[in-house]
Design an enzyme around this catalytic site. Structure first.
Site, PDB file in Angstrom:
ATOM      1  N   ALA A 193      -2.811  -1.406   4.423  1.00 34.55           N
ATOM      2  CA  ALA A 193      -1.482  -1.255   5.027  1.00 34.55           C
ATOM      3  C   ALA A 193      -1.371   0.116   5.680  1.00 34.55           C
ATOM      4  CB  ALA A 193      -0.414  -1.400   3.951  1.00 34.55           C
TER       5      ALA A 193
ATOM      6  N   GLY B 261      -4.365  -3.965   1.469  1.00 30.11           N
ATOM      7  CA  GLY B 261      -4.033  -5.093   2.337  1.00 30.11           C
ATOM      8  C   GLY B 261      -5.265  -5.618   3.055  1.00 30.11           C
TER       9      GLY B 261
ATOM     10  N   GLU C 112      -6.469  -7.951   0.594  1.00 33.80           N
ATOM     11  CA  GLU C 112      -5.526  -9.046   0.314  1.00 33.80           C
ATOM     12  C   GLU C 112      -5.563 -10.106   1.423  1.00 33.80           C
ATOM     13  OE1 GLU C 112      -2.341  -6.176  -0.358  1.00 33.80           O
ATOM     14  OE2 GLU C 112      -1.933  -7.150  -2.279  1.00 33.80           O
TER      15      GLU C 112
ATOM     16  N   GLU D 213      -4.413   0.724  -4.553  1.00 31.69           N
ATOM     17  CA  GLU D 213      -2.997   1.136  -4.537  1.00 31.69           C
ATOM     18  C   GLU D 213      -2.647   2.069  -5.678  1.00 31.69           C
ATOM     19  OE1 GLU D 213      -4.147  -1.792  -3.816  1.00 31.69           O
ATOM     20  OE2 GLU D 213      -3.159  -2.472  -1.985  1.00 31.69           O
TER      21      GLU D 213
END
Ligand SMILES: NC(=O)c1ccc[n+]([C@@H]2O[C@H](COP(=O)([O-])OP(=O)(O)OC[C@H]3O[C@@H](n4cnc5c(N)ncnc54)[C@H](O)[C@@H]3O)[C@@H](O)[C@H]2O)c1
Length: 709
Positions: A78, A117, A120, A140
């Protein structure tokens, strides 16, 4: 396959230089994230991915979609600069859902980093093919948050809760080979990744393979009591942190809840972490660490010298650890000592250090041997003439160091960088012992040098931009965080530390005891308070420095004699079984000692100080604000480039709790107005040593923060 490339057609965004490319290879659409440097999944990239998948779904010629990344990796994750901004559609969760719900087969083709991300998204694809370079993780936790786009729900469904939680709690990457074993990757590509992924997709379509939706799988449940055990272990290892516990809760949800509910829970936990001061602090550290690599007058394109070989002078406490850093990074290193017994002893310590790591299962036997082979001992300066860098770590004595540097200058090739690990001496005086002051720099490692990540790189008056750029790059190459500082007594970290421990000592004179000060600092989040740290490091080191400086100490300066008294009775800390605390044989637990209490009370009496009750808040304010105040002076003097650099120094060199963001960030959070007022009040009682620094005063008056500097 490759010759079908000509059939590729550009997506709309492509022609306009958009961050996602679309191309058709036969019946397979290839959607490529192309947003340097790391294909972060910001709004434009997400929109491009959604458009790419949508376009492929509506094109009747297409039967499968490959998602991949251009440049050095699949995706770094992200765009954390979007944190705290209102969400922009499509969200990361939206595009992952699109990939999973796609009626056409989706395959992620992963190379380099697939972080957060960036993992993910592949987890939402029906299949995953990796290049050997693939490195996957959900990091994270390092930013004080939990994965927020299904990572905590899909990874356990793919590889089981036990393994998924291990990855999520460590945040450490998994390589391609291991990812296949775990079941994260379905295959590793030998040759071209995209070609292999396209062929893989075609083969799955041809053999009628199902569209595997990770969300519909059932996660392999962990053994009974697993989550309870994990919570217990986290309470010990990650004291005071929110994110690790939330990771456990979220992964537990993957076992106990239907997917949609698990996702809801993940979101709630993610938001709680994201909005916490802890995560704000950890994100600050993340950016500050990257920022520290940037030096205004040393531009990015400054030439750097290759460091293929290194030498270390002195194989004592620091030299041995420094040499290990090079060997760990695969750089051959020669260690020079002037006495054979010292050399033998130093190399023995290195071997034992590695053996201990092997015994703990953190290093393979073969790796240990490979590393030991990279370390060569010598007593002959001729053996280090060709080293690209020499790091001196001999006794802390200017004459000794200047002699060593004069000799290095004569022996080493002209390109060799000559670095000193001095912790207190003037790098310029050392540089003047050579004819190459532009190639002389300080590289201040922290003990234990093979473990502590900080390297204060000390710039001398004549140190060249090339030398600085090379050493900053080297710091990274050997797994350290390099921060450039200027010359002053103690450089940045120790100069501040001195003010912190001074206050701690004065607090003892005024009524506190070591255990009380240490507990207040421990409760703030440090692993140890200043007295426990002193006992580990050895009290004699500071004692010798104080003795050397006694003659030049201003007579009117407040000075606490307690630490000297403790050394005078032979208590040097853990190594002598007693220091600020006493220790049982073979046990490192500090035990408060009535003898020390008596010694401290006697000093108070001698000094005519009436002991009083001292609260934990006062302890924290005096010790920590003294740090901040000295940091402000250092900034003002230009000895650190940014407040964030000071934070990085304190987190990686002194164990300042990362979730508090470092001393300067912490002060900003409190508000400089309040810090200024408190210091002003303390200065009224304790005098100039706590008088607010001019920079602090001016920022406070303007309502500004150190970060605005
Ligand atoms: N110990 C720490 O925590 C620490 C932390 C940061 C920096 N430093 C600095 O690192 C340097 C080394 O400290 P240390 O704690 O490793 O000391 P140490 O006494 O453990 O090791 C010094 C080594 O240098 C060798 N030596 C001395 N003169 C030499 C010469 N002329 N040629 C070759 N070898 C020589 C000695 O035999 C000894 O093995 C000092 O400048 C110190 O200030 C120490």
């Amino acid at each position: 396959m490759a010759n079908e490339r000509s059939q590729g057609t550009a997506a709309k965004g492509d022609a306009a230089g958009g961050p996602v490319r679309y191309e058709r290879r036969g019946a397979v659409a290839v959607v490529t994230l192309d947003s340097p440097p790391v294909n972060a999944l910001g709004a434009a990239v997400r929109r491009g991915v959604a458009e790419g998948i949508g376009r492929a779904i509506t094109d009747p010629r297409i039967t499968a979609i490959v998602l991949t990344g251009a440049g050095r990796c699949f995706s770094g994750g992200a765009d954390i600069r979007e944190f705290g901004q209102p969400p922009v559609s499509p969200t990361l969760r939206d595009i992952i859902d699109m990939a999973e719900q796609s009626p056409k087969l989706t395959v992620a083709a992963v190379h380099g980093a697939a972080y957060g991300g960036g993992l993910e998204l592949p987890l939402g694809c029906h299949y995953r093919v990796g290049a050997p370079s693939a490195e996957m993780t959900l990091p994270e936790i390092k930013l004080g948050i939990i994965p927020g786009a299904g990572g905590t729900q899909r990874l356990p469904r793919l590889i089981g809760a036990v393994r998924a939680l291990a990855i999520i709690l460590s945040g450490e990457p998994v390589g391609a080979e291991e990812a296949v074993k775990l079941g994260i990757l379905d295959a590793v590509a030998d040759g071209g990744l995209v070609e292999a992924a396209v062929a893989f997709a075609e083969a799955r379509v041809a053999d009628g393979s199902p569209l595997r939706k990770t969300s519909e799988r059932k996660a392999l449940p962990p053994p009974d009591g697993f989550f309870a055990d994990q919570r217990k272990s986290i309470a010990r290892r990650s004291r005071g942190l929110i994110a690790p516990g939330h990771c456990i809760d979220a992964v537990e949800g993957a076992i106990t809840l239907p997917f949609a509910d698990g996702m809801k829970k993940e979101r709630e936990l993610f938001v709680a972490c994201r909005d916490s001061p802890q995560s704000k602090a950890q994100r600050h550290v993340f950016f500050a660490e990257r920022e520290a690599a940037k030096i205004p007058d040393v531009p990015r394109d400054t030439p750097v010298l290759p460091i293929d070989t290194a030498a270390v002078i002195g194989c004592g406490t620091m030299g041995g650890g420094i040499a290990m850093n090079f060997a760990n990074a695969g750089i051959p290193v020669t260690v020079l000592e002037n006495k054979s017994d010292a050399l033998e002893k130093g190399l023995g310590v290195i071997a034992r250090n590695y053996a201990a790591t092997v015994a703990k299962g953190r290093l393979g036997e073969a790796d240990m041997e490979a590393r030991m082979k990279l370390i060569r001992g010598t007593m002959d300066f001729g053996d280090i003439a060709d080293a690209d860098i020499v790091i001196e770590a001999v006794f802390e004595d200017l004459d000794v160091k200047r002699k060593v540097f004069g000799r290095l200058d004569r022996v080493c090739k002209a390109e060799t960088i000559l670095a000193t690990n001095t912790s207190t001496l003037d790098v310029d005086q050392i540089a003047r012992a050579t004819n190459r002051p532009e190639k002389v720099i300080g590289t201040h490692f922290f003990s234990p040098a093979n473990v502590m990540r900080l390297m204060e790189n000390v710039r001398g008056a004549k140190t060249s931009p090339e030398t600085i750029a090379t050493v900053m790059k080297l710091s990274k190459a050997i797994g350290k965080v390099g921060v450039l500082v200027g010359i002053c007594d103690g450089f940045v970290g120790n100069r501040m530390y001195h003010q912190y421990t001074r206050q701690a000592n004065f607090l003892l004179e005024e009524g506190a005891l070591p255990q009380q000060v240490d507990k207040a600092i421990y409760d703030f989040g440090f692993a140890m308070g200043p007295f426990a740290v002193g006992d580990v490091a050895g009290l004699d080191v500071g004692w010798r420095i104080r003795q050397r400086r006694a003659a030049t100490r201003p007579k009117d300066e407040r000075y606490s004699p307690i630490a000297d008294r403790i050394c005078e009775i032979g208590r040097f800390g853990q190594k002598t079984g007693a220091g600020w605390y006493r220790y049982e044989k073979g046990d490192r637990t500090p035990i408060p000692d009535p003898a020390i209490k008596a010694l401290i009370e006697k000093v108070s009496q001698e000094l005519g100080i009436e002991r009083r009750e001292i609260g934990d808040d006062e302890i924290r304010e005096r010790c920590l604000y003294a740090l901040v105040n000295e940091g402000a002076k250092i900034l003002d003097e230009g000895l650190a480039l940014r407040a964030g650099d000071i934070d990085v120094i304190w987190i990686y060199g002194y164990g300042f709790p990362a979730h508090k963001g470092g001393p300067m960030f912490h002060a900003d959070q409190i508000g400089l107005g309040r810090v200024y007022d408190t210091l002003g009040r303390l200065a009224e009682v304790h005098g100039d040593m706590l008088r607010p620094a001019p920079l602090l005063e001016s920022l406070a008056r303007q309502g500004k923060a150190f970060k605005d500097q």
